[in-house]
Design a protein around this motif. Structure first.
Motif, PDB file in Angstrom:
ATOM      1  N   GLY A 129      19.656 124.196  96.817  1.00 47.67           N
ATOM      2  CA  GLY A 129      19.470 125.604  97.150  1.00 47.67           C
ATOM      3  C   GLY A 129      20.366 126.043  98.279  1.00 47.67           C
ATOM      4  O   GLY A 129      21.036 125.260  98.930  1.00 47.67           O
ATOM      5  N   LYS A 130      20.399 127.327  98.471  1.00 46.70           N
ATOM      6  CA  LYS A 130      21.121 127.881  99.610  1.00 46.70           C
ATOM      7  C   LYS A 130      20.131 128.735 100.360  1.00 46.70           C
ATOM      8  O   LYS A 130      19.554 129.647  99.778  1.00 46.70           O
ATOM      9  CB  LYS A 130      22.304 128.701  99.132  1.00 46.70           C
ATOM     10  N   PRO A 131      19.896 128.442 101.613  1.00 44.99           N
ATOM     11  CA  PRO A 131      20.493 127.363 102.386  1.00 44.99           C
ATOM     12  C   PRO A 131      19.874 126.011 102.047  1.00 44.99           C
ATOM     13  O   PRO A 131      18.824 125.953 101.405  1.00 44.99           O
ATOM     14  CB  PRO A 131      20.176 127.750 103.831  1.00 44.99           C
ATOM     15  N   LEU A 132      20.519 124.956 102.532  1.00 45.25           N
ATOM     16  CA  LEU A 132      20.061 123.597 102.268  1.00 45.25           C
ATOM     17  C   LEU A 132      18.744 123.293 102.981  1.00 45.25           C
ATOM     18  O   LEU A 132      17.931 122.529 102.501  1.00 45.25           O
ATOM     19  CB  LEU A 132      21.139 122.602 102.698  1.00 45.25           C
ATOM     20  N   TRP A 133      18.536 123.900 104.159  1.00 42.84           N
ATOM     21  CA  TRP A 133      17.321 123.691 104.949  1.00 42.84           C
ATOM     22  C   TRP A 133      16.652 125.034 105.200  1.00 42.84           C
ATOM     23  O   TRP A 133      17.318 126.004 105.519  1.00 42.84           O
ATOM     24  CB  TRP A 133      17.655 123.041 106.288  1.00 42.84           C
ATOM     25  N   GLN A 134      15.325 125.109 105.065  1.00 43.27           N
ATOM     26  CA  GLN A 134      14.575 126.332 105.317  1.00 43.27           C
ATOM     27  C   GLN A 134      13.697 126.159 106.544  1.00 43.27           C
ATOM     28  O   GLN A 134      12.994 125.153 106.674  1.00 43.27           O
ATOM     29  CB  GLN A 134      13.713 126.692 104.109  1.00 43.27           C
ATOM     30  N   LEU A 135      13.694 127.156 107.420  1.00 43.34           N
ATOM     31  CA  LEU A 135      13.015 127.094 108.702  1.00 43.34           C
ATOM     32  C   LEU A 135      11.530 127.448 108.605  1.00 43.34           C
ATOM     33  O   LEU A 135      11.155 128.420 107.966  1.00 43.34           O
ATOM     34  CB  LEU A 135      13.704 128.059 109.671  1.00 43.34           C
TER      35      LEU A 135
END
Length: 182
Positions: A129-135
Motif C-alpha cells: 500500500g501507499k504509504p507503506l506505514w500507517q500512523l
C-alpha cells in the motif's frame, strides 16, 4: 526444555525465535526451533537483532540495534536453507516490533523516539500500500499485538494501553528511506 539464552523472543506459527544476548561489530545470531513441548532442536543463523517477533506462519521480523527492520522469508519450514539471503530489508526505523495472529505488523518508530513524550509513534505495516506505514495515535516504547491485530503498548512511563484507530492522514515512518543492511 532449555534453549539458548537470549535478549528477546518471538513465537508464531509453531516456531520459536530468540535473539542473541549480544552482538559484536554489528554481527550476531538468531536461534530458532519448531515448538515441541518435550524436545527442542535449536539451530542458528545470522541476524544481529535486539528485538524480534514472529507472524502466524512462523516468519520472523527483526530490529537491529540501529533500528533497521528486516523480515525473513522461507518456504516449507526450512529457514536454514536460505541463511542470510532470506533476510529482506523493510524501509523504516523501529525501536520495537509486534506481530498479531492475523499477520498485522506494528512498530514503534525509532527515528522519532522521545522518552518525555512516552516513546515513539506507533505505525502499522501496510504491505503493497501507499504509504507503506500507517500512523496510529499513541506513543509507545514497547508494542505487542493481539490475535486480531490490535496493538497494545507500554510507554516510557510504564503505562499500558490499547492503541487507538489509525489516524486519517497516514505518514511514512521515515522521511528518507534508508537501505537497511544486515
Amino acid at each position: 526444555m532449555g534453549g539458548p539464552g537470549g535478549g528477546d523472543v518471538g513465537v508464531g506459527g509453531g516456531w520459536v525465535w530468540v535473539t542473541s544476548k549480544s552482538t559484536r561489530n554489528g554481527r550476531g545470531k538468531v536461534f530458532y526451533s519448531q515448538y515441541r513441548p518435550r524436545s527442542w532442536s535449536w539451530r542458528s543463523m545470522p541476524g544481529a537483532f535486539v528485538r524480534i517477533d514472529v507472524g502466524p506462519k512462523g516468519l520472523p521480523w527483526g530490529v537491529t540495534q540501529k533500528g533497521a527492520i528486516f523480515r525473513l522469508d522461507f518456504k516449507r519450514g526450512a529457514p536454514q536453507k536460505y541463511g542470510r539471503r532470506g533476510w529482506h530489508a523493510v524501509p523504516g526505523k523501529a525501536a520495537d516490533i509486534g506481530i498479531g495472529g492475523n499477520g498485522a505488523v506494528w512498530v514503534v518508530d525509532g527515528s522519532r523516539f522521545n522518552k518525555a513524550r512516552g516513546g515513539g509513534p506507533l505505525y502499522r505495516y501496510n504491505p503493497g500500500g501507499k504509504p507503506l506505514w500507517q500512523l496510529a495515535k499513541q506513543n509507545f516504547s514497547r508494542v505487542s499485538v493481539g490475535p486480531n491485530g490490535r496493538p497494545f503498548g507500554a510507554n516510557a512511563k510504564f503505562e499500558v494501553s490499547r492503541a487507538s484507530q489509525i489516524r486519517g492522514v497516514a505518514k511514512p515512518v521515515a522521511k528518507k528511506v534508508v537501505q537497511n543492511k544486515l
